[in-house]
Design a protein around this motif. Structure first.
Motif, PDB file in Angstrom:
ATOM      1  N   PRO A 168       0.835  -1.198  -0.021  1.00 25.81           N
ATOM      2  CA  PRO A 168       0.052  -0.112   0.026  1.00 25.81           C
ATOM      3  C   PRO A 168       0.815   1.271   0.042  1.00 25.81           C
ATOM      4  O   PRO A 168       0.312   2.273  -0.215  1.00 25.81           O
ATOM      5  N   ASN A 169       2.234   1.270   0.309  1.00 26.17           N
ATOM      6  CA  ASN A 169       2.845   2.188   0.427  1.00 26.17           C
ATOM      7  C   ASN A 169       3.916   2.567  -0.836  1.00 26.17           C
ATOM      8  O   ASN A 169       4.492   3.428  -0.851  1.00 26.17           O
ATOM      9  N   THR A 171       3.962   3.121  -5.298  1.00 22.09           N
ATOM     10  CA  THR A 171       3.405   3.505  -6.267  1.00 22.09           C
ATOM     11  C   THR A 171       4.080   2.781  -7.531  1.00 22.09           C
ATOM     12  O   THR A 171       5.115   3.014  -7.672  1.00 22.09           O
ATOM     13  N   LYS A 185      -2.533  -4.446  -8.911  1.00 18.41           N
ATOM     14  CA  LYS A 185      -3.639  -4.100  -8.035  1.00 18.41           C
ATOM     15  C   LYS A 185      -4.158  -5.259  -7.268  1.00 18.41           C
ATOM     16  O   LYS A 185      -4.419  -5.334  -6.213  1.00 18.41           O
ATOM     17  N   GLY A 190      -0.397   0.702  -3.416  1.00 15.44           N
ATOM     18  CA  GLY A 190      -1.008   1.851  -3.159  1.00 15.44           C
ATOM     19  C   GLY A 190      -1.845   2.696  -4.299  1.00 15.44           C
ATOM     20  O   GLY A 190      -2.905   3.396  -4.328  1.00 15.44           O
ATOM     21  N   ARG A 191      -0.838   2.916  -5.293  1.00 20.21           N
ATOM     22  CA  ARG A 191      -1.181   3.711  -6.364  1.00 20.21           C
ATOM     23  C   ARG A 191      -0.369   2.951  -7.582  1.00 20.21           C
ATOM     24  O   ARG A 191       0.377   2.499  -7.701  1.00 20.21           O
ATOM     25  N   ASP A 209      -4.856   4.121 -11.261  1.00 17.13           N
ATOM     26  CA  ASP A 209      -5.404   5.420 -10.603  1.00 17.13           C
ATOM     27  C   ASP A 209      -5.052   6.816 -11.410  1.00 17.13           C
ATOM     28  O   ASP A 209      -5.565   7.839 -11.096  1.00 17.13           O
TER      29      ASP A 209
END
Length: 222
Positions: A168-169, A171, A185, A190-191, A209
């Motif tokens: 989640p941290n 990108t 995903k 996170g992104r 995103d």
């Protein structure tokens, strides 16, 4: 320095012109052996199909995948292969030009983020690509280390272990929906930023995103 967030990048077709360079060299080799436009198209198609097929099978390093894919492509159009031909394809990958937006975009991110590459490559090939890009990366994670190829989750899990960061941290930035966007995903990155350089259609179930045509506005997007 260690508190800077991670940006992880695919390399081939995101940062450097992998497919274009490889396809151009294949085209020239077919032409040199007397092949016409139909043979060029068939050889390219067989090469791409075989490459993806081999990467889903028992692990072999990228150079072996490329040699086997090239062999299948040339056999499909009944053209002979010289011992040095396969190495010409490898050299075309090593010398693939970075996209013109890459250096400035990555340079602008270096002070605020840690940058990593996640690539279906091997050390003695990727080092040429990184030299061509001209940017020092904080981590480089390759298929040869993970013993699998994207879109395998093993590649992404090896990356997260190496950079010691929870998904989640992080990108993740990549051109390929197939190789990168879906798995990132599924693993909860996170992104996800899709660099849609070739104006392709993505999977709405894996909507990123952000979707960009190149890296020029990446900083604003993240």
């Amino acid at each position: 320095m260690k508190n800077r967030p991670w940006l992880t990048f695919d390399c081939y077709d995101t940062l450097v012109r992998y497919t274009e360079s490889k396809s151009y060299t294949l085209k020239k080799l077919v032409e040199e052996k007397g092949g016409d436009a139909d043979k060029i198209a068939k050889a390219k198609s067989v090469f791409e199909k075989k490459e993806r097929e081999l990467q889903l099978g028992p692990f072999m390093i990228l150079s072996e995948v490329i040699h086997e894919s090239f062999k299948s492509a040339m056999q499909s159009v009944n053209l002979k292969i010289l011992p040095e031909d396969g190495e010409k394809i490898i050299c075309s990958i090593k010398s693939a030009d970075p996209f013109p937006d890459v250096f400035d975009a990555l340079s602008a991110l270096k002070d605020d983020y840690r940058l990593a590459i996640l690539s279906n490559s091997q050390p003695d090939i990727i080092r040429y690509n990184i030299d061509n890009i001209g940017i020092e990366f904080d981590a480089v994670v390759l298929a040869s280390e993970a013993k699998c190829y994207k879109p395998s989750k093993g590649m992404f899990e090896t990356l997260l272990q190496r950079i010691e960061a929870p998904a989640p941290n992080v990108t993740h930035i990549a051109q390929s929906f197939y190789h990168d966007m879906c798995t990132a995903k599924d693993l909860g990155f996170g992104r996800r930023v899709w660099i849609n350089r070739y104006n392709r259609v993505g999977n709405p179930e894996y909507k990123p995103d952000a979707e960009l045509v190149d890296l020029t506005s990446l900083r604003e997007a993240i």
